[in-house]
Each structure stands twice: as C-alpha cells, then as structure tokens.
Design a protein around this motif. Sequence first.
Motif, PDB file in Angstrom:
ATOM      1  N   ASP A  70     -10.799   8.933   6.826  1.00 32.63           N
ATOM      2  CA  ASP A  70     -11.787  10.006   7.392  1.00 32.63           C
ATOM      3  C   ASP A  70     -11.443  11.545   6.653  1.00 32.63           C
ATOM      4  O   ASP A  70     -11.356  11.407   5.709  1.00 32.63           O
ATOM      5  N   ASP A  71     -11.262  12.310   7.540  1.00 32.50           N
ATOM      6  CA  ASP A  71     -10.783  13.538   7.182  1.00 32.50           C
ATOM      7  C   ASP A  71      -9.258  13.945   7.318  1.00 32.50           C
ATOM      8  O   ASP A  71      -8.905  15.218   7.002  1.00 32.50           O
ATOM      9  N   LYS A  72      -8.565  13.140   7.653  1.00 27.50           N
ATOM     10  CA  LYS A  72      -7.120  13.404   7.926  1.00 27.50           C
ATOM     11  C   LYS A  72      -6.403  12.874   6.692  1.00 27.50           C
ATOM     12  O   LYS A  72      -6.487  11.785   6.544  1.00 27.50           O
ATOM     13  N   GLU A  73      -5.369  13.626   6.072  1.00 26.71           N
ATOM     14  CA  GLU A  73      -4.646  13.131   5.006  1.00 26.71           C
ATOM     15  C   GLU A  73      -3.241  13.595   5.203  1.00 26.71           C
ATOM     16  O   GLU A  73      -2.666  14.735   5.787  1.00 26.71           O
ATOM     17  N   GLU A  74      -2.436  12.432   4.690  1.00 27.94           N
ATOM     18  CA  GLU A  74      -1.022  12.718   4.621  1.00 27.94           C
ATOM     19  C   GLU A  74      -0.339  12.409   3.337  1.00 27.94           C
ATOM     20  O   GLU A  74      -0.689  11.215   2.819  1.00 27.94           O
ATOM     21  N   THR A  75       0.496  13.115   2.798  1.00 29.29           N
ATOM     22  CA  THR A  75       1.313  12.796   1.730  1.00 29.29           C
ATOM     23  C   THR A  75       2.819  13.068   1.848  1.00 29.29           C
ATOM     24  O   THR A  75       3.325  13.709   2.547  1.00 29.29           O
ATOM     25  N   LYS A  76       3.505  11.790   1.318  1.00 30.55           N
ATOM     26  CA  LYS A  76       5.054  11.558   1.302  1.00 30.55           C
ATOM     27  C   LYS A  76       5.510  11.312  -0.003  1.00 30.55           C
ATOM     28  O   LYS A  76       4.991  10.576  -0.530  1.00 30.55           O
ATOM     29  N   GLN A  77       6.723  11.576   0.043  1.00 28.47           N
ATOM     30  CA  GLN A  77       7.379  10.765  -1.021  1.00 28.47           C
ATOM     31  C   GLN A  77       8.176   9.813  -0.595  1.00 28.47           C
ATOM     32  O   GLN A  77       8.944   9.803   0.310  1.00 28.47           O
ATOM     33  N   VAL A  78       8.134   8.488  -1.055  1.00 23.59           N
ATOM     34  CA  VAL A  78       8.653   7.140  -0.564  1.00 23.59           C
ATOM     35  C   VAL A  78       8.806   6.205  -1.535  1.00 23.59           C
ATOM     36  O   VAL A  78       8.441   6.342  -2.692  1.00 23.59           O
ATOM     37  N   HIS A  79       9.854   5.454  -0.966  1.00 24.33           N
ATOM     38  CA  HIS A  79       9.862   3.954  -2.029  1.00 24.33           C
ATOM     39  C   HIS A  79       9.255   3.006  -1.037  1.00 24.33           C
ATOM     40  O   HIS A  79       9.281   2.625  -0.117  1.00 24.33           O
ATOM     41  N   ILE A  80       8.454   2.247  -1.930  1.00 20.69           N
ATOM     42  CA  ILE A  80       7.545   1.075  -1.368  1.00 20.69           C
ATOM     43  C   ILE A  80       8.340   0.053  -1.004  1.00 20.69           C
ATOM     44  O   ILE A  80       9.037  -0.529  -1.981  1.00 20.69           O
ATOM     45  N   LYS A  81       8.590  -0.724   0.033  1.00 16.91           N
ATOM     46  CA  LYS A  81       9.325  -1.507   0.522  1.00 16.91           C
ATOM     47  C   LYS A  81       8.640  -2.967   0.015  1.00 16.91           C
ATOM     48  O   LYS A  81       9.386  -3.736  -0.287  1.00 16.91           O
ATOM     49  N   ASP A  82       7.338  -2.920   0.165  1.00 10.37           N
ATOM     50  CA  ASP A  82       6.584  -4.368   0.005  1.00 10.37           C
ATOM     51  C   ASP A  82       5.545  -4.229  -1.240  1.00 10.37           C
ATOM     52  O   ASP A  82       4.389  -3.741  -0.876  1.00 10.37           O
ATOM     53  N   TRP A  83       5.711  -4.587  -2.665  1.00  7.53           N
ATOM     54  CA  TRP A  83       4.916  -4.141  -3.404  1.00  7.53           C
ATOM     55  C   TRP A  83       3.580  -5.154  -3.297  1.00  7.53           C
ATOM     56  O   TRP A  83       2.670  -4.730  -3.892  1.00  7.53           O
ATOM     57  N   THR A  84       3.973  -6.267  -3.049  1.00  9.59           N
ATOM     58  CA  THR A  84       2.992  -7.323  -2.794  1.00  9.59           C
ATOM     59  C   THR A  84       1.720  -6.772  -1.838  1.00  9.59           C
ATOM     60  O   THR A  84       0.589  -7.002  -2.088  1.00  9.59           O
ATOM     61  N   THR A  85       2.247  -6.289  -0.813  1.00 14.34           N
ATOM     62  CA  THR A  85       1.210  -6.058   0.175  1.00 14.34           C
ATOM     63  C   THR A  85       0.627  -4.390  -0.316  1.00 14.34           C
ATOM     64  O   THR A  85      -0.628  -4.214  -0.045  1.00 14.34           O
ATOM     65  N   GLU A  86       1.248  -3.652  -0.730  1.00 13.91           N
ATOM     66  CA  GLU A  86       0.784  -2.400  -1.618  1.00 13.91           C
ATOM     67  C   GLU A  86      -0.502  -2.761  -2.483  1.00 13.91           C
ATOM     68  O   GLU A  86      -1.424  -1.795  -2.734  1.00 13.91           O
ATOM     69  N   LEU A  87      -0.154  -3.885  -3.189  1.00 15.89           N
ATOM     70  CA  LEU A  87      -0.961  -3.974  -4.608  1.00 15.89           C
ATOM     71  C   LEU A  87      -1.975  -5.322  -4.358  1.00 15.89           C
ATOM     72  O   LEU A  87      -2.528  -5.627  -4.955  1.00 15.89           O
ATOM     73  N   SER A  88      -1.997  -5.592  -2.920  1.00 15.08           N
ATOM     74  CA  SER A  88      -2.738  -6.928  -2.533  1.00 15.08           C
ATOM     75  C   SER A  88      -4.271  -6.875  -3.017  1.00 15.08           C
ATOM     76  O   SER A  88      -4.816  -7.920  -3.226  1.00 15.08           O
ATOM     77  N   SER A  89      -4.779  -5.623  -2.921  1.00 13.30           N
ATOM     78  CA  SER A  89      -6.245  -5.507  -3.033  1.00 13.30           C
ATOM     79  C   SER A  89      -6.416  -5.622  -4.526  1.00 13.30           C
ATOM     80  O   SER A  89      -7.409  -6.262  -4.901  1.00 13.30           O
TER      81      SER A  89
END
Length: 187
Positions: A70-89
Amino acid sequence: MYWSISLKNIIQGAAAVLIAAVFSGCQSADKANTEKKEHARYFDLPSYFQQEIDSLAKANPKINKTVMKDDKEETKQVHIKDWTTELSSFQSIDLNKPAYEGHIKTDTIDQVIQYSFTDPELDLSCVRIKMDPSGKPLLISIEKHVKNTLYGTTEFLVYEKDSFYLVEKNQAVRVMGDNYYKVQGEF
C-alpha cells in the motif's frame, strides 16, 4: 511334470508381460516428451527462469530490494537466499499451457516478440520479450488480469537480465477492499 511345465510357462509369461510393460512405459514417456517438445512452440519461460534462478543462486549477487505494501515502503541491500521463491511469479508463466492454445497472437517488431491473448477469460493479457541480436532475452514483461465475482487482480511483472526485476500487484477484494504491493530488486 505337468505342474513344473505350467509353472515355468506362467513365470515366463509373467516375465514377458513385465518386460513388455516396461518397454511400453518407456515408449509412452518418449512419446509424451516428443509431443511436449512439438507443442512448445512459444518461448519457454519456465526453462528460461530456471536457468536464471540457477545462475543467480550460484553468483549470489547483492540486491537492492524494495518492498512496498500500500503506502509503506522499505529498501534493503540483501543476498537472496531462495531465488526459486523470489522469481516464482515469473517461472509460473507458461505460454505453452494447453489452456492458451489457439488464443495467442504473436507479433514481432524490432527484436521484440509480443504475445497477445485473444480470450479475455484467460489470466494472461500480454507477454513481451525483447531479444538481443543473438536471440537471447534481454527484457521480459508480463501482464496478468484475473477477475471473478470475489476479486479482481492485476499483476505486472518485468525482468531485465542483470539489471532488475519487478512484481507489481493490485488486488480489489469484495468486502475487504483494495491492496497494492510491489517488490523490486536491482542488481
């Protein structure tokens, strides 16, 4: 003597049936694989994204990830642990699904392939793939729309190789109201 011959014949017959079943199963699997390959006439998005998932998991890049609800936003610098979940869409989109057969119009202009879906009842409305001169995808964008009596959802997905990915979703749920979220990762 009669009993041993009959038992021997039964065992040989059972073995023959078992061997025939095994070979028949192999031929059916081979036939199914051949039919699947023949049917895969549009770009194979699940395989492409599986290659990207494997490559990103191996490289383990640091990502600037922004999540917005909605109107809440957060930005972080991260290493993605599970790319399968991250790109599942992205990986779940398969242009070669039987449900889409006969409902895809393909246009190609300046190394951009556009797949438009002619049936408004389908969940996909448009997929665009920009290719580099060698025919490898540079950018993929996907537009999805789902509408029924309980809710309506619009989803916009963009993946640019080695640059960023975006999943943006608007959802209007009857009685519960509207929801918006966005996930963006920048390499």
